[in-house]
Motif scaffolding. Structure first.
Motif, PDB file in Angstrom:
ATOM      1  N   THR A  64       4.940  -4.226  -0.824  1.00 26.92           N
ATOM      2  CA  THR A  64       3.709  -4.881  -0.375  1.00 26.92           C
ATOM      3  C   THR A  64       3.884  -6.368  -0.073  1.00 26.92           C
ATOM      4  O   THR A  64       3.214  -6.915   0.800  1.00 26.92           O
ATOM      5  N   PRO A  79       5.004  -7.980 -10.593  1.00 28.89           N
ATOM      6  CA  PRO A  79       6.192  -7.787  -9.771  1.00 28.89           C
ATOM      7  C   PRO A  79       5.903  -7.165  -8.387  1.00 28.89           C
ATOM      8  O   PRO A  79       6.828  -6.984  -7.603  1.00 28.89           O
ATOM      9  N   LEU A  80       4.634  -6.893  -8.072  1.00 28.71           N
ATOM     10  CA  LEU A  80       4.300  -6.112  -6.868  1.00 28.71           C
ATOM     11  C   LEU A  80       4.811  -6.739  -5.573  1.00 28.71           C
ATOM     12  O   LEU A  80       5.289  -6.041  -4.677  1.00 28.71           O
ATOM     13  N   HIS A  87      12.881  -8.753  -8.452  1.00 30.82           N
ATOM     14  CA  HIS A  87      11.934  -7.729  -8.893  1.00 30.82           C
ATOM     15  C   HIS A  87      12.460  -7.013 -10.128  1.00 30.82           C
ATOM     16  O   HIS A  87      11.736  -6.825 -11.109  1.00 30.82           O
ATOM     17  N   ARG A  91      10.754  -6.545 -13.837  1.00 33.94           N
ATOM     18  CA  ARG A  91      10.476  -5.223 -14.410  1.00 33.94           C
ATOM     19  C   ARG A  91      11.157  -5.077 -15.773  1.00 33.94           C
ATOM     20  O   ARG A  91      10.620  -4.453 -16.680  1.00 33.94           O
ATOM     21  N   PHE A  98       4.766  -1.997 -21.530  1.00 31.71           N
ATOM     22  CA  PHE A  98       3.891  -0.877 -21.149  1.00 31.71           C
ATOM     23  C   PHE A  98       4.590   0.472 -21.310  1.00 31.71           C
ATOM     24  O   PHE A  98       4.212   1.456 -20.696  1.00 31.71           O
ATOM     25  N   ALA A 235      -4.495  -4.502 -10.806  1.00 32.82           N
ATOM     26  CA  ALA A 235      -3.734  -3.249 -10.748  1.00 32.82           C
ATOM     27  C   ALA A 235      -4.195  -2.292 -11.842  1.00 32.82           C
ATOM     28  O   ALA A 235      -4.120  -1.085 -11.687  1.00 32.82           O
ATOM     29  N   GLY A 236      -4.663  -2.848 -12.954  1.00 31.09           N
ATOM     30  CA  GLY A 236      -4.954  -1.999 -14.106  1.00 31.09           C
ATOM     31  C   GLY A 236      -6.413  -1.679 -14.321  1.00 31.09           C
ATOM     32  O   GLY A 236      -6.741  -0.818 -15.125  1.00 31.09           O
ATOM     33  N   THR A 239      -8.037   0.689 -10.659  1.00 30.57           N
ATOM     34  CA  THR A 239      -7.335   1.954 -10.501  1.00 30.57           C
ATOM     35  C   THR A 239      -7.783   2.973 -11.562  1.00 30.57           C
ATOM     36  O   THR A 239      -8.031   4.126 -11.242  1.00 30.57           O
ATOM     37  N   SER A 243      -9.879   6.300 -10.829  1.00 30.80           N
ATOM     38  CA  SER A 243      -9.306   7.608 -11.179  1.00 30.80           C
ATOM     39  C   SER A 243     -10.243   8.359 -12.104  1.00 30.80           C
ATOM     40  O   SER A 243     -10.441   9.568 -11.964  1.00 30.80           O
ATOM     41  N   ARG A 287       4.983  -0.982   3.275  1.00 33.53           N
ATOM     42  CA  ARG A 287       6.431  -1.127   3.133  1.00 33.53           C
ATOM     43  C   ARG A 287       6.973  -1.717   4.439  1.00 33.53           C
ATOM     44  O   ARG A 287       6.387  -1.491   5.505  1.00 33.53           O
ATOM     45  N   TRP A 312       0.391   7.816   0.007  1.00 33.74           N
ATOM     46  CA  TRP A 312       0.680   8.644  -1.179  1.00 33.74           C
ATOM     47  C   TRP A 312      -0.299   9.825  -1.207  1.00 33.74           C
ATOM     48  O   TRP A 312       0.055  10.920  -1.623  1.00 33.74           O
ATOM     49  N   VAL A 338       1.090   9.848  -7.266  1.00 30.10           N
ATOM     50  CA  VAL A 338      -0.147   9.087  -7.486  1.00 30.10           C
ATOM     51  C   VAL A 338       0.178   7.641  -7.879  1.00 30.10           C
ATOM     52  O   VAL A 338      -0.538   6.702  -7.520  1.00 30.10           O
ATOM     53  N   HIS A 344       8.912   0.262  -6.741  1.00 26.66           N
ATOM     54  CA  HIS A 344       7.639  -0.344  -7.155  1.00 26.66           C
ATOM     55  C   HIS A 344       6.737   0.651  -7.876  1.00 26.66           C
ATOM     56  O   HIS A 344       5.518   0.463  -7.914  1.00 26.66           O
ATOM     57  N   CYS A 346       4.428   2.457 -10.340  1.00 27.32           N
ATOM     58  CA  CYS A 346       3.433   1.817 -11.203  1.00 27.32           C
ATOM     59  C   CYS A 346       3.985   1.464 -12.587  1.00 27.32           C
ATOM     60  O   CYS A 346       4.578   2.299 -13.265  1.00 27.32           O
ATOM     61  N   GLY A 348       1.955   0.666 -15.019  1.00 27.57           N
ATOM     62  CA  GLY A 348       0.943   1.005 -16.027  1.00 27.57           C
ATOM     63  C   GLY A 348       0.634   2.484 -16.132  1.00 27.57           C
ATOM     64  O   GLY A 348      -0.404   2.855 -16.688  1.00 27.57           O
TER      65      GLY A 348
HETATM   66  C1  HEM Z   1      -4.694   5.801 -12.662  1.00 29.84           C
HETATM   67  C2  HEM Z   1      -4.493   4.494 -12.577  1.00 29.84           C
HETATM   68  C3  HEM Z   1      -3.441   3.863 -11.716  1.00 29.84           C
HETATM   69  C4  HEM Z   1      -2.991   4.242 -10.486  1.00 29.84           C
HETATM   70  C5  HEM Z   1      -3.458   5.427  -9.652  1.00 29.84           C
HETATM   71  C6  HEM Z   1      -1.974   3.279 -10.099  1.00 29.84           C
HETATM   72  C7  HEM Z   1      -1.265   3.339  -8.924  1.00 29.84           C
HETATM   73  C8  HEM Z   1      -0.265   2.457  -8.565  1.00 29.84           C
HETATM   74  C9  HEM Z   1       0.484   2.519  -7.325  1.00 29.84           C
HETATM   75  C10 HEM Z   1       0.278   3.566  -6.226  1.00 29.84           C
HETATM   76  C11 HEM Z   1       1.359   1.494  -7.324  1.00 29.84           C
HETATM   77  C12 HEM Z   1       2.363   1.149  -6.214  1.00 29.84           C
HETATM   78  C13 HEM Z   1       1.755   0.075  -5.332  1.00 29.84           C
HETATM   79  C14 HEM Z   1       2.612  -0.266  -4.143  1.00 29.84           C
HETATM   80  O1  HEM Z   1       3.816  -0.397  -4.270  1.00 29.84           O
HETATM   81  O2  HEM Z   1       2.062  -0.430  -3.055  1.00 29.84           O
HETATM   82  C15 HEM Z   1       1.175   0.768  -8.561  1.00 29.84           C
HETATM   83  C16 HEM Z   1       1.873  -0.359  -8.927  1.00 29.84           C
HETATM   84  C17 HEM Z   1       1.602  -1.094 -10.055  1.00 29.84           C
HETATM   85  N1  HEM Z   1       0.701  -0.786 -11.050  1.00 29.84           N
HETATM   86 FE1  HEM Z   1      -0.473   0.828 -11.141  1.00 29.84          FE
HETATM   87  N2  HEM Z   1      -1.845   2.342 -11.088  1.00 29.84           N
HETATM   88  C18 HEM Z   1      -2.712   2.665 -12.102  1.00 29.84           C
HETATM   89  C19 HEM Z   1      -2.876   1.979 -13.281  1.00 29.84           C
HETATM   90  C20 HEM Z   1      -2.225   0.831 -13.649  1.00 29.84           C
HETATM   91  C21 HEM Z   1      -2.422   0.137 -14.882  1.00 29.84           C
HETATM   92  C22 HEM Z   1      -3.334   0.553 -16.038  1.00 29.84           C
HETATM   93  C23 HEM Z   1      -1.639  -0.981 -14.839  1.00 29.84           C
HETATM   94  C24 HEM Z   1      -1.543  -2.030 -15.911  1.00 29.84           C
HETATM   95  C25 HEM Z   1      -0.483  -2.301 -16.542  1.00 29.84           C
HETATM   96  C26 HEM Z   1      -0.925  -0.952 -13.565  1.00 29.84           C
HETATM   97  C27 HEM Z   1      -0.018  -1.891 -13.141  1.00 29.84           C
HETATM   98  C28 HEM Z   1       0.729  -1.788 -11.993  1.00 29.84           C
HETATM   99  C29 HEM Z   1       1.712  -2.793 -11.589  1.00 29.84           C
HETATM  100  C30 HEM Z   1       2.061  -4.069 -12.340  1.00 29.84           C
HETATM  101  C31 HEM Z   1       2.262  -2.353 -10.379  1.00 29.84           C
HETATM  102  C32 HEM Z   1       3.341  -3.027  -9.543  1.00 29.84           C
HETATM  103  C33 HEM Z   1       4.692  -2.434  -9.903  1.00 29.84           C
HETATM  104  C34 HEM Z   1       5.832  -3.050  -9.116  1.00 29.84           C
HETATM  105  O3  HEM Z   1       5.601  -3.575  -8.022  1.00 29.84           O
HETATM  106  O4  HEM Z   1       6.986  -2.987  -9.599  1.00 29.84           O
HETATM  107  N3  HEM Z   1      -1.310   0.167 -12.872  1.00 29.84           N
HETATM  108  N4  HEM Z   1       0.187   1.380  -9.301  1.00 29.84           N
END
Ligand code: HEM
Length: 403
Positions: A64, A79-80, A87, A91, A98, A235-236, A239, A243, A287, A312, A338, A344, A346, A348
């Motif tokens: 992203t 880190p997104l 990155h 991580r 987490f 992000a947290g 989402t 969901s 991407r 996705w 999902v 990248h 998730c 969380g």
């Molecule tokens: C059901 C709930 C959730 C869904 C469906 C979800 C989905 C996703 C998706 C699809 C991505 C990839 C985004 C991309 O690369 O464009 C992502 C990344 C991420 N999510 Fe989640 N997420 C959820 C919950 C959470 C929670 C609770 C946290 C809190 C810690 C979190 C933290 C992150 C972080 C920090 C990234 C970036 C990871 C990276 O770039 O290395 N997410 N999430």
């Protein structure tokens, strides 16, 4: 060379075509089945699981942040919006915070929070589950996780919504409003960090652990901490809210399946997983292939410099990857994306799964029979994150029962 205006999934024709559909899965399915990939507004839309998984783990593909920050925050969100070795470094710091063992420590507090929220409306016979349950549960969980004051919930919600769902008719207006909300959030977090740095008893929460961490021998700067917190916040929160709203709406519309879960609660984790696959609350991401051509086989080549929009949500109902993907089958054990996949993926997902499972367990334990309120229409919003923004249900009030 002048870059074309940045593709914005929020206003892109494809996202707009499914904008408020209760069942966008049919559209995603048709694309994955019949189209594979197409260029819309110069951006390669990818619909199939195999292509998307290949892209997500390709070392030359950036995520992203490949074209700079984009969430009302000037810095790259950690880190997104960071790629490559940088990155990986972030991580390595964040993953343990987490990890399943760490997250499982929150089980009791999330469960009692869910129970407390449900007890707040269980005697009423009706409620908007979105507002009274799906929004506060993840937000309060997150404040506790950070060690931030729960009294700040309303402030927090207002600015979170300003960043994730900014007002405005054009991208410029939305971006300006997002930046305004983002600025206020950063101010909040800056003050909060100053307070936390001054504390003598560090505590066990995520902030305390980050304040005591080092990356390559250096303590984290305030700017780095802010870029982590800002991302974790949106992000947290949204989402999990989304969901949960999609899952509870689905269960409200499928009484037979819901009763199966009431009778056998051991099915709940698998059911949560399968409903999430079908609902795919985060529809897609961005991407970029700025370093080289990427050959995905059978004539599909992503050219150097192209942007991609992998969906996705389409991959999760791709008939090349799943048998009868439009059927929700609790006994299915298949890998969905999902939470995206690859570099990248998730951070969380364990926390999200914990919150989802406990929310469903506690709701069904207290309100096993509920239905969508008669004469009411559920309101779906599929832009950025698929969410049921209005989820009115009715049920038998629990008057006189003990909690
Ligand atoms: C059901 C709930 C959730 C869904 C469906 C979800 C989905 C996703 C998706 C699809 C991505 C990839 C985004 C991309 O690369 O464009 C992502 C990344 C991420 N999510 Fe989640 N997420 C959820 C919950 C959470 C929670 C609770 C946290 C809190 C810690 C979190 C933290 C992150 C972080 C920090 C990234 C970036 C990871 C990276 O770039 O290395 N997410 N999430």
């Amino acid at each position: 060379m002048e870059q074309p205006p940045r593709f914005d999934p929020r206003i892109a024709p494809f996202s707009q075509s499914v904008k408020d559909l209760p069942d966008p899965q049919r559209v995603y399915y048709d694309k994955a089945k019949n189209v594979r990939a197409e260029r819309i507004e110069g951006v390669v839309h990818l619909y199939r699981m195999a292509d998307i998984v290949a892209i997500n783990r390709h070392p030359a593909v950036t995520g992203t942040g490949g074209r700079g920050g984009s969430f009302g925050n000037a810095g790259a969100l950690i880190p997104l919006e960071i790629d490559g070795d940088e990155h990986k470094k972030w991580r390595r710091l964040l993953d343990p915070l987490f990890a399943p063992k760490q997250v499982s420590r929150m089980e009791d507090s999330v469960r009692s929070l869910a129970a407390e929220l449900i007890d707040g409306f269980a005697d009423d016979g009706k409620v908007d589950l979105a507002e009274e349950f799906c929004v506060p549960l993840p937000c309060l969980t997150f404040l506790r996780l950070l060690g931030a004051p729960v009294e700040d919930l309303d402030f927090f919600l207002e600015f979170k919504d300003g960043v994730i769902h900014p007002q405005g008719d054009t991208v410029e207006e939305m971006d300006a409003n997002m930046a305004l909300a983002g600025g206020k959030l950063l101010e909040y977090f800056s003050n909060f960090l100053a307070k936390r740095r001054a504390e003598t008893e560090p505590g066990e929460d995520v902030i305390a652990r980050l304040l005591n961490s080092e990356v390559e021998g250096e303590a984290l700067t305030d700017l780095e901490l802010l870029n982590i917190l800002f991302l974790l916040m949106f992000a947290g929160l949204d989402t999990v809210t989304s969901s949960l709203s999609c899952t509870l709406a689905w269960l409200g519309q499928h009484p037979e399946e819901r009763r199966r879960l009431v009778e056998d609660t051991s099915l709940i984790p698998a059911a949560v997983e399968e409903i999430m696959r079908f609902e795919s609350p985060v529809p897609g991401g961005m991407r970029y292939s700025d370093q080289e051509d990427i050959d995905l086989g059978d004539g599909l080549v992503i050219k150097k410099g192209e942007a991609m929009y992998p969906l996705w949500a389409a991959a999760n109902v791709d008939p090349n990857a799943f048998e009868n993907p439009l059927e929700v089958d609790f006994s299915r054990r298949a890998n969905h994306i999902v939470f995206a996949s690859g570099l990248h993926r998730c951070l969380g997902s364990h926390l999200a799964r914990l919150e989802m499972r406990l929310a469903v367990e506690e709701l069904l334990a207290r309100i096993p029979e509920y239905s969508i309120a008669e004469g009411e229409e559920l309101v779906y919003d599929n832009i950025s994150v698929r969410n049921v923004t209005y989820l009115p249900i009715t049920f038998k009030p629990r008057v006189g029962a003990s909690a």
